[in-house]
Scaffold this motif. Sequence first.
Motif, PDB file in Angstrom:
ATOM      1  N   ASN A 103      -6.268   7.598  15.907  1.00 56.14           N
ATOM      2  CA  ASN A 103      -6.697   7.083  14.817  1.00 56.14           C
ATOM      3  C   ASN A 103      -8.113   7.947  14.486  1.00 56.14           C
ATOM      4  O   ASN A 103      -8.971   8.356  13.001  1.00 56.14           O
ATOM      5  CB  ASN A 103      -6.780   5.837  14.603  1.00 56.14           C
TER       6      ASN A 103
ATOM      7  N   TRP B 154       0.900  -0.994  -0.336  1.00 56.86           N
ATOM      8  CA  TRP B 154       0.149  -0.041   0.197  1.00 56.86           C
ATOM      9  C   TRP B 154       1.230   1.277   0.139  1.00 56.86           C
ATOM     10  O   TRP B 154       0.194   2.284  -0.343  1.00 56.86           O
ATOM     11  CB  TRP B 154      -0.704   0.030   1.494  1.00 56.86           C
TER      12      TRP B 154
ATOM     13  N   TYR C 225      -4.053   2.258   6.908  1.00 61.77           N
ATOM     14  CA  TYR C 225      -5.666   2.535   6.475  1.00 61.77           C
ATOM     15  C   TYR C 225      -5.629   3.778   6.523  1.00 61.77           C
ATOM     16  O   TYR C 225      -6.411   4.949   5.806  1.00 61.77           O
ATOM     17  CB  TYR C 225      -6.123   2.161   7.674  1.00 61.77           C
TER      18      TYR C 225
ATOM     19  N   VAL D 117     -12.954   3.099   4.197  1.00 60.29           N
ATOM     20  CA  VAL D 117     -10.976   2.975   4.769  1.00 60.29           C
ATOM     21  C   VAL D 117     -11.592   2.695   5.437  1.00 60.29           C
ATOM     22  O   VAL D 117     -11.708   2.146   6.563  1.00 60.29           O
ATOM     23  CB  VAL D 117     -10.406   3.863   4.202  1.00 60.29           C
ATOM     24  N   TRP D 118     -12.595   3.570   6.477  1.00 59.72           N
ATOM     25  CA  TRP D 118     -12.721   4.295   8.138  1.00 59.72           C
ATOM     26  C   TRP D 118     -13.576   2.737   8.639  1.00 59.72           C
ATOM     27  O   TRP D 118     -13.476   1.544   9.167  1.00 59.72           O
ATOM     28  CB  TRP D 118     -13.199   4.850   8.096  1.00 59.72           C
TER      29      TRP D 118
ATOM     30  N   HIS E 201      -3.391  -1.628  11.557  1.00 57.68           N
ATOM     31  CA  HIS E 201      -4.502   0.169  11.484  1.00 57.68           C
ATOM     32  C   HIS E 201      -2.923   0.965  10.357  1.00 57.68           C
ATOM     33  O   HIS E 201      -3.962   1.631  10.045  1.00 57.68           O
ATOM     34  CB  HIS E 201      -5.295   1.060  12.785  1.00 57.68           C
TER      35      HIS E 201
ATOM     36  N   LEU F 187      -3.879  -3.124   2.418  1.00 55.65           N
ATOM     37  CA  LEU F 187      -4.004  -3.634   3.361  1.00 55.65           C
ATOM     38  C   LEU F 187      -4.037  -4.747   4.553  1.00 55.65           C
ATOM     39  O   LEU F 187      -4.429  -5.446   4.203  1.00 55.65           O
ATOM     40  CB  LEU F 187      -4.616  -2.021   3.660  1.00 55.65           C
TER      41      LEU F 187
ATOM     42  N   CYS G 123     -10.866  -0.427   8.369  1.00 55.97           N
ATOM     43  CA  CYS G 123     -10.421  -0.099   9.191  1.00 55.97           C
ATOM     44  C   CYS G 123     -10.969  -0.752  11.015  1.00 55.97           C
ATOM     45  O   CYS G 123      -9.786  -0.694  11.748  1.00 55.97           O
ATOM     46  CB  CYS G 123     -10.098   1.230   9.598  1.00 55.97           C
TER      47      CYS G 123
ATOM     48  N   GLU H 109      -5.982   0.198  -1.130  1.00 53.23           N
ATOM     49  CA  GLU H 109      -6.987  -1.070   0.264  1.00 53.23           C
ATOM     50  C   GLU H 109      -6.566  -2.186  -0.314  1.00 53.23           C
ATOM     51  O   GLU H 109      -6.949  -2.954   1.075  1.00 53.23           O
ATOM     52  CB  GLU H 109      -8.733  -0.468  -0.689  1.00 53.23           C
TER      53      GLU H 109
END
Length: 511
Positions: free
Chosen positions: A322, A250, A288, A307-308, A285, A280, A311, A277
């Motif tokens: 984060n 990534w 991300y 993505v959240w 984490h 990942l 995650c 993505e």
Amino acid sequence: MAMIRSLLPRLSLHELRTSFLRGISSNNLSASSFHDYTSNRDDDLKSKLLSLVYPRRNATTVLQNWVTQGRKVSIYDLREISKQLVQRRRYKHALEVMKWMEAQSRFQISETDHALRLELTIKATTLTEAEDYFTNLPNIASQKASYLHLLNSYVREKDTKKAESLMIKMNSYGANVTPHPFNSMMKLYIATSQFDLVLSIISQMKQSKRPRNVLSYNLWMTASFELYGDKYVNMVYNEMLNDKNVKIGWSSLCTLAHIYMKSGHTDKASLALRDAENKLSSYNHFGYFFLITNYASLKDKEGVMRVWEACKRVDRKLTCANYMCIMLCLVKLGDVKEAEKIFVEWESQCIRYDVRVSNILLGCYVRDNLMDKAEALHFQTLEKGGCPNYKTWEILMEGYVRNESMEKAVFAMKNGFKMLKHCDWRPSPVIVESILQYLEKSGNLEDGKWFLKVFRDLNLASLHVYQVLIRMHVAKGKAVGEIVKLMEDDKIDVDDETMTLVEASQMGSLS
């Protein structure tokens, strides 16, 4: 008292004080619980050293008392204790343990021990002391094991001359065999905009058949873009694809996406991020939030939220950092309501209330001139045990000045100034000028003297600040001899306007 109560529409002064003290107690409890004491026994050396906590306490004293009492300690125990102290970021105590260990003639100190001692010296003392320690290491093997810590310090300091000199020296010892020192030099050259030297490093690595890793290619792509544009970057990326020793992840795709964004190729950037993505990790984490930030730069809210959500499915606890990242990105995209939802989610599960998270919404409310919401959030954080930092008070101060609530602005500034021992923050010139104008208009000499004292302590007292205070004294018919003496102590040159004010003060005192 009336001013404080005006700040508290929902809480009495007693309730605020109680909640504030509860917050302090809560923070202290959390700080204590962070330290995993492995034993509660009084005769456990590890427990004694881990329980020191405060930097002013000395690990050397504990160790010396231990052996004076006839108790034994092994080098393996000391290495393990040092490792645990480092994990807790207790660098000073870890360094004291390593120093004591080295001072014992019966211990055989390894190259790895020397490397840790150098790293701790850099973290806990000064770079000069670290350089002296490195120079006096007993053999080349220890220097080879340690030098990367020193090199990375030069990179952080952007000291090209020392970094290059160290690289030449270590190369003569045959130390530069991994990509890491070369990557450090490429970081330094990018930080100092010497992009052509990055390409020289790559050429050197190729000629000497040194391996390149993912970071090497990422740095190479970055420098290539700055010199030749994205076409050359694609050539580098293709070479990376053909390197059997490198697995593209990534980070490389994020680097590529960032370059495409800078080139205006948003479609290519989006495609690169979608590929990223898929790479990942499902175990941590890391990565991300690089993608979330990149999607926010593309103004792609759907990508940010996708993505959240991915995650949150990772089986690891999300940190305050984060939550701050996703909230900042949503605020940047103009979706304050979604940021508020995530803030509520964070509040519901946080163990220790970190005011940096609430500051994001606080700043947003102030920028949108929603001072009622800002104040409500501020007192909510106090009630939940949050302790305001300098940024909290700076945000509130700016909001109060903008709304001409100057009494509240002074209150916020006073609280902000209490934080200055722990940071380099200074209020903006616009805020300072607004406060000065208010103090002069109000004629409050007590606040004026406080303001001057704080500014003198910070070496910020200017002629303008002194002139305001002199005018305040003249308006009250007060003598200004003490202020003039302070100006002399601060070596402030007196202009004609100030002399006229001083003379007016003297005339007033005579009459």
